[in-house]
Structure formats: structure tokens, C-alpha cells
Design a protein around this motif. Structure first.
Motif, PDB file in Angstrom:
ATOM      1  N   GLY A  77      20.550  69.460  17.300  1.00 19.40           N
ATOM      2  CA  GLY A  77      21.889  68.892  17.116  1.00 19.40           C
ATOM      3  C   GLY A  77      21.927  67.832  16.039  1.00 19.40           C
ATOM      4  N   ILE A  78      23.012  67.108  16.011  1.00 14.11           N
ATOM      5  CA  ILE A  78      23.174  65.979  15.095  1.00 14.11           C
ATOM      6  C   ILE A  78      24.283  65.096  15.662  1.00 14.11           C
ATOM      7  CG2 ILE A  78      24.963  66.895  13.540  1.00 14.11           C
ATOM      8  CD1 ILE A  78      23.070  65.844  11.227  1.00 14.11           C
ATOM      9  N   ASP A  79      24.243  63.811  15.365  1.00 12.73           N
ATOM     10  CA  ASP A  79      25.236  62.890  15.919  1.00 12.73           C
ATOM     11  C   ASP A  79      25.851  62.052  14.800  1.00 12.73           C
ATOM     12  OD1 ASP A  79      26.793  61.220  17.384  1.00 12.73           O
ATOM     13  OD2 ASP A  79      25.221  60.502  18.725  1.00 12.73           O
ATOM     14  N   LEU A  80      27.036  62.446  14.379  1.00 15.08           N
ATOM     15  CA  LEU A  80      27.736  61.715  13.324  1.00 15.08           C
ATOM     16  C   LEU A  80      28.519  60.525  13.859  1.00 15.08           C
ATOM     17  CD1 LEU A  80      29.204  64.643  11.160  1.00 15.08           C
ATOM     18  CD2 LEU A  80      27.053  63.402  10.846  1.00 15.08           C
ATOM     19  N   LEU A 132      31.136  68.313  24.772  1.00 12.02           N
ATOM     20  CA  LEU A 132      31.762  69.213  23.797  1.00 12.02           C
ATOM     21  C   LEU A 132      30.761  70.244  23.284  1.00 12.02           C
ATOM     22  CD1 LEU A 132      33.944  66.801  21.604  1.00 12.02           C
ATOM     23  CD2 LEU A 132      34.694  68.294  23.465  1.00 12.02           C
ATOM     24  N   VAL A 133      29.519  69.796  23.080  1.00  8.30           N
ATOM     25  CA  VAL A 133      28.490  70.694  22.544  1.00  8.30           C
ATOM     26  C   VAL A 133      28.089  71.746  23.568  1.00  8.30           C
ATOM     27  CG1 VAL A 133      26.079  70.819  21.772  1.00  8.30           C
ATOM     28  CG2 VAL A 133      27.591  69.018  20.893  1.00  8.30           C
ATOM     29  N   THR A 134      27.947  71.351  24.836  1.00 10.65           N
ATOM     30  CA  THR A 134      27.431  72.269  25.849  1.00 10.65           C
ATOM     31  C   THR A 134      28.520  73.076  26.550  1.00 10.65           C
ATOM     32  OG1 THR A 134      27.458  70.471  27.499  1.00 10.65           O
ATOM     33  CG2 THR A 134      25.413  70.847  26.281  1.00 10.65           C
ATOM     34  N   LYS A 135      29.597  72.412  26.957  1.00  5.87           N
ATOM     35  CA  LYS A 135      30.639  73.090  27.730  1.00  5.87           C
ATOM     36  C   LYS A 135      31.487  74.004  26.858  1.00  5.87           C
ATOM     37  CE  LYS A 135      33.118  73.800  31.474  1.00  5.87           C
ATOM     38  NZ  LYS A 135      32.533  74.484  32.653  1.00  5.87           N
ATOM     39  N   PHE A 136      31.892  73.499  25.694  1.00  8.23           N
ATOM     40  CA  PHE A 136      32.770  74.272  24.819  1.00  8.23           C
ATOM     41  C   PHE A 136      32.025  74.932  23.663  1.00  8.23           C
ATOM     42  CE2 PHE A 136      35.576  71.139  26.821  1.00  8.23           C
ATOM     43  CZ  PHE A 136      36.554  71.975  27.329  1.00  8.23           C
ATOM     44  N   ARG A 137      30.707  74.726  23.613  1.00  7.77           N
ATOM     45  CA  ARG A 137      29.841  75.335  22.603  1.00  7.77           C
ATOM     46  C   ARG A 137      30.349  75.060  21.180  1.00  7.77           C
ATOM     47  NH1 ARG A 137      26.137  78.427  25.057  1.00  7.77           N
ATOM     48  NH2 ARG A 137      26.564  79.154  27.175  1.00  7.77           N
ATOM     49  N   ILE A 138      30.818  73.836  20.971  1.00  5.80           N
ATOM     50  CA  ILE A 138      31.249  73.420  19.641  1.00  5.80           C
ATOM     51  C   ILE A 138      30.015  72.987  18.853  1.00  5.80           C
ATOM     52  CG2 ILE A 138      32.650  71.750  18.352  1.00  5.80           C
ATOM     53  CD1 ILE A 138      34.490  71.571  20.778  1.00  5.80           C
ATOM     54  N   ALA A 143      31.569  68.598  16.813  1.00  7.33           N
ATOM     55  CA  ALA A 143      31.827  67.858  18.052  1.00  7.33           C
ATOM     56  C   ALA A 143      31.713  66.353  17.839  1.00  7.33           C
ATOM     57  CB  ALA A 143      30.848  68.310  19.139  1.00  7.33           C
ATOM     58  N   THR A 144      30.683  65.917  17.126  1.00  5.38           N
ATOM     59  CA  THR A 144      30.492  64.477  16.916  1.00  5.38           C
ATOM     60  C   THR A 144      31.390  63.942  15.807  1.00  5.38           C
ATOM     61  OG1 THR A 144      28.607  64.896  15.428  1.00  5.38           O
ATOM     62  CG2 THR A 144      28.129  64.555  17.759  1.00  5.38           C
ATOM     63  N   ARG A 220      15.756  78.456  27.853  1.00  2.39           N
ATOM     64  CA  ARG A 220      16.640  78.777  28.975  1.00  2.39           C
ATOM     65  C   ARG A 220      15.976  79.799  29.893  1.00  2.39           C
ATOM     66  NH1 ARG A 220      20.773  79.496  26.296  1.00  2.39           N
ATOM     67  NH2 ARG A 220      21.936  77.599  26.745  1.00  2.39           N
ATOM     68  N   LEU A 221      15.342  80.806  29.316  1.00  2.00           N
ATOM     69  CA  LEU A 221      14.659  81.824  30.114  1.00  2.00           C
ATOM     70  C   LEU A 221      13.477  81.228  30.872  1.00  2.00           C
ATOM     71  CD1 LEU A 221      14.687  84.836  27.609  1.00  2.00           C
ATOM     72  CD2 LEU A 221      16.051  84.586  29.699  1.00  2.00           C
ATOM     73  N   ALA A 222      12.900  80.163  30.332  1.00  2.00           N
ATOM     74  CA  ALA A 222      11.764  79.506  30.986  1.00  2.00           C
ATOM     75  C   ALA A 222      12.212  78.525  32.065  1.00  2.00           C
ATOM     76  CB  ALA A 222      10.921  78.784  29.943  1.00  2.00           C
ATOM     77  N   GLY A 223      13.508  78.401  32.263  1.00  2.00           N
ATOM     78  CA  GLY A 223      14.016  77.542  33.323  1.00  2.00           C
ATOM     79  C   GLY A 223      14.363  76.126  32.900  1.00  2.00           C
ATOM     80  N   VAL A 224      14.362  75.860  31.603  1.00  3.05           N
ATOM     81  CA  VAL A 224      14.723  74.523  31.118  1.00  3.05           C
ATOM     82  C   VAL A 224      16.240  74.334  31.256  1.00  3.05           C
ATOM     83  CG1 VAL A 224      14.821  73.005  29.087  1.00  3.05           C
ATOM     84  CG2 VAL A 224      12.801  74.451  29.489  1.00  3.05           C
ATOM     85  N   PRO A 225      16.695  73.229  31.854  1.00  4.73           N
ATOM     86  CA  PRO A 225      18.134  72.980  31.975  1.00  4.73           C
ATOM     87  C   PRO A 225      18.715  72.541  30.618  1.00  4.73           C
ATOM     88  CG  PRO A 225      16.912  71.123  32.871  1.00  4.73           C
ATOM     89  CD  PRO A 225      15.891  72.176  32.486  1.00  4.73           C
ATOM     90  N   VAL A 226      18.985  73.504  29.775  1.00  4.80           N
ATOM     91  CA  VAL A 226      19.340  73.248  28.378  1.00  4.80           C
ATOM     92  C   VAL A 226      20.535  72.311  28.262  1.00  4.80           C
ATOM     93  CG1 VAL A 226      20.162  74.313  26.243  1.00  4.80           C
ATOM     94  CG2 VAL A 226      18.350  75.412  27.572  1.00  4.80           C
ATOM     95  N   HIS A 227      21.588  72.564  29.051  1.00  2.96           N
ATOM     96  CA  HIS A 227      22.793  71.745  28.945  1.00  2.96           C
ATOM     97  C   HIS A 227      22.520  70.289  29.322  1.00  2.96           C
ATOM     98  CE1 HIS A 227      25.943  75.232  29.103  1.00  2.96           C
ATOM     99  NE2 HIS A 227      25.067  75.354  28.136  1.00  2.96           N
ATOM    100  N   ARG A 228      21.755  70.096  30.383  1.00  2.00           N
ATOM    101  CA  ARG A 228      21.460  68.730  30.807  1.00  2.00           C
ATOM    102  C   ARG A 228      20.608  67.992  29.780  1.00  2.00           C
ATOM    103  NH1 ARG A 228      19.028  68.628  36.658  1.00  2.00           N
ATOM    104  NH2 ARG A 228      18.745  70.847  36.324  1.00  2.00           N
ATOM    105  N   VAL A 229      19.670  68.707  29.183  1.00  7.41           N
ATOM    106  CA  VAL A 229      18.809  68.096  28.154  1.00  7.41           C
ATOM    107  C   VAL A 229      19.639  67.675  26.952  1.00  7.41           C
ATOM    108  CG1 VAL A 229      16.959  68.557  26.491  1.00  7.41           C
ATOM    109  CG2 VAL A 229      16.717  69.297  28.866  1.00  7.41           C
ATOM    110  N   LYS A 230      20.541  68.540  26.523  1.00  9.36           N
ATOM    111  CA  LYS A 230      21.380  68.215  25.370  1.00  9.36           C
ATOM    112  C   LYS A 230      22.289  67.022  25.671  1.00  9.36           C
ATOM    113  CE  LYS A 230      21.619  72.614  22.893  1.00  9.36           C
ATOM    114  NZ  LYS A 230      22.532  73.635  22.320  1.00  9.36           N
TER     115      LYS A 230
END
Length: 334
Positions: A77-80, A132-138, A143-144, A220-230
Motif C-alpha cells: 500500500g501507500i499512505d498519502l 476503504l482499502v479493504t472493505k471497498f477495495r479502493i 483511498a488515502t 490469504r490461502l495460508a490463513g493470514v487475516p489480510v484485511h486485519r493486517v492491512k
């Protein structure tokens, strides 16, 4: 009989790759060393304690924000929004200890709240970025960009666009105080850097951050909670931006929503890029980010101290980013 014609190109490619890998790994340290040598030889009073103090206090907020940016970029990602979040944090804090929000002025409780609440508020804004990044996949850059634009407006509305001048020794300790002769903000910078380095190297969350940036689908296939990490990395980035905002206003004894954190997102991204963290994700070089921030600060100081305009310093900074990204890409492709 050995086929030297086929082995020669392979050796050449291997040699070029080694050079690029060395440049990618140690180029930032080499640039820092060259800047030090140049300044010692050319810049007047460079070794004076006052010069050291100025450079350390100028670089500390950049490092703090850049560490958060490193974690975000490591996930791909990136955070502007970090500059605007600094402005929000810097706008709220004086309103608290000057009694504008809760009516408690210049008390221990007011100062304590001024350290805590602004950071919590911008962490919520950081969560909003992650949402915004995880729920709406922006796309993260889009998003930032929302808070990059709106965040400073929020800070301006909160202060009615007015400059907030204050004198609060207790609060200003974070920007002007010293412990054992070391600026408080530098100690805070070191603590943040150690925390982030330990997070990446020794914790499950750190490994998950790298996994998400390296290959999100596989993670994600390995079970990492991708959304929570992001969401976590954006919350951390927001919180660190909030701390940096407090440092800046404490140092200046004033809060200007128009100027606090202005351009910080570019300095943070530059520090990450120059420090060797891949902007495509999957890697987090905290030490490299710190050195990258010092290179940027020292380069800017060098140019200004030797009569080069600030506009030219920005051009050189942009060139450094391009060079760093070019070396990274070539090292990965070769």
C-alpha cells in the motif's frame, strides 16, 4: 572444450547483478557517508553541537512518519494522508491544553489528554484509510488521497483557520526537552524504530505484513487475516503521524493547520524508497528507512547551507527517489 562465448554473457550478467545488489543494499549508507565527508570538508560549523541538534530534531519527525510508511508499503500500500493527519493532531492538541475543548487549561490532566487524544483521533482516521482499502477495495493511493485532501481541511475547520500560539513547557517537552542531553523527540524516534524493527523481525504480525505484500493471494490461502493486517498498518501509520504532528507544533510553540505536516508524505515515501524498501511491497527495511531519512535531511541541509535554493533541493530529492527505484528494479530483474 569449454564454450567461452556462452559463459561470458552469463558471467557479465551475474557481475552486473552483484553490482546492482550491492548498490541496492549499501548505496544509502554510501550516500550518507559521502554527505558527511563533504560537509566536514566544506560546510562551515558542520561539526558544531548546534548543527547536530538542528539536524537531529529536523529528521526525527521524518523518521517517525517514515517508519509507519514502511509498514504500509510493505503490505503493498501507500499512505498519502500522513501530512494531513499531522495537521489534525497538531490542531487538536492546543485546543485541549488551552481549555478550548474541555475547559481544563494548562493542568497535568489537560497536557496528558493533549498527548493521547489527538493520536487516538488520527489512528481512527488511519483505520478509515484501511477500511476503504479493504472493505471497498479502493486502490491505496486513491483511498488515502481522500484524507490527503480532506484531512487538512478538517484541521483548518477545527481551528477556524487561525494560528494557535501557545506556551506550555510541559507539552513542549516532546519537541524541546532533553533527557541526559539527548532531545526527547530523538529518544522517541529511537523507541519507534526499535518497536517497528522488532515487530517485523520477531512477531507473527511482522511476518504477516511481509507475506501480504509479497503475495496477497498466497497469504490469504495460508490463513493470514489480510484485511486485519492491512487495517493495522494504516492505524499504526496514522498514530505515528499524529505523534510527529505533536512534535512539530511543540517545537514551534505554534500550530498552523496550513503548514503542519505539509509535504511530509513525500519525505516519508522518499526515505522509504531511498532506504531500500520495495515500493511494490513484500519487504520492510526499517534500518534502511532511518538511513534514508538522514540522507534526505542531510542532503537538504547541505544544499541550503551552501547557498542552493530550496526549490533545487526538491529537484535533487526527486532525482534520489528515481535513482533508488531504478536500482531496486534493475536489481530484481537482472
Amino acid at each position: 572444450m569449454t564454450d567461452t562465448t556462452s559463459s561470458a554473457p552469463i558471467a557479465e550478467v551475474s557481475s552486473r547483478r552483484q553490482v546492482l545488489l550491492l548498490a541496492s543494499r549499501y548505496g544509502t549508507l554510501a550516500a550518507f557517508a559521502l554527505l558527511l565527508v563533504f560537509n566536514i570538508a566544506v560546510t562551515p560549523n558542520f561539526l558544531a553541537m548546534q548543527t547536530l541538534y538542528v539536524n537531529l530534531t529536523q529528521v526525527a519527525p521524518i523518521v517517525i512518519v517514515a517508519v509507519g510508511m514502511t509498514l504500509v508499503i510493505a503490505t503493498g500500500g501507500i499512505d498519502l494522508s500522513v501530512g494531513s493527519l499531522m495537521a489534525i493532531s497538531g490542531a487538536i492538541a492546543p485546543m485541549i491544553f488551552m481549555g478550548k475543548l474541555f475547559g481544563i487549561e494548562s493542568t497535568g490532566l489537560a497536557v496528558t489528554l493533549a498527548f493521547i487524544l489527538p493520536v487516538l483521533v488520527v489512528m481512527v482516521f488511519g483505520w478509515f484509510n484501511g477500511f476503504l482499502v479493504t472493505k471497498f477495495r479502493i486502490q491505496p493511493i486513491v483511498a488515502t488521497l481522500v484524507l490527503f485532501i480532506a484531512g487538512r481541511g478538517i484541521a483548518q475547520v477545527a481551528t477556524n483557520g487561525n494560528l494557535q500560539v501557545f506556551k506550555s513547557p510541559e507539552f513542549q517537552f516532546i519537541g524541546l526537552g532533553r533527557m541526559l542531553g539527548i532531545p526527547a523527540q530523538v529518544i522517541l524516534m529511537i523507541v519507534v524504530a526499535i518497536f517497528a524493527a522488532a515487530l517485523i523481525r520477531y512477531t507473527v504480525v511482522g511476518r504477516q505484513i511481509i507475506a501480504v505484500g509479497g503475495n496477497e493471494k498466497a497469504a490469504r490461502l495460508a490463513g493470514v487475516p489480510v484485511h486485519r493486517v492491512k487495517q493495522l498498518v494504516y492505524v499504526i501509520s496514522g498514530g505515528l503521524a499524529g505523534i510527529a504532528g505533536l512534535i512539530v507544533i511543540a517545537r514551534n510553540a505554534a500550530s498552523d493547520a496550513n503548514l503542519v505536516g505539509l509535504g511530509m508524505e513525500l519525505d516519508a515515501i522518499a526515505a522509504v524508497a531511498v532506504g531500500g524498501t520495495l515500493l511494490t511491497g513484500g519487504k520492510a527495511n526499517i534500518f534502511g528507512t532511518i538511513v534514508g531519512a538522514f540522507v534526505i535531511q542531510l542532503m537538504q541541509y547541505t544544499l541550503l547551507a551552501n547557498g542552493v535554493p530550496d526549490a533545487a533541493a526538491r529537484v535533487v530529492k526527486a532525482a534520489l527517489i528515481i535513482l533508488a527505484v531504478f536500482i531496486q528494479q534493475r536489481a530484481n530483474k537482472t
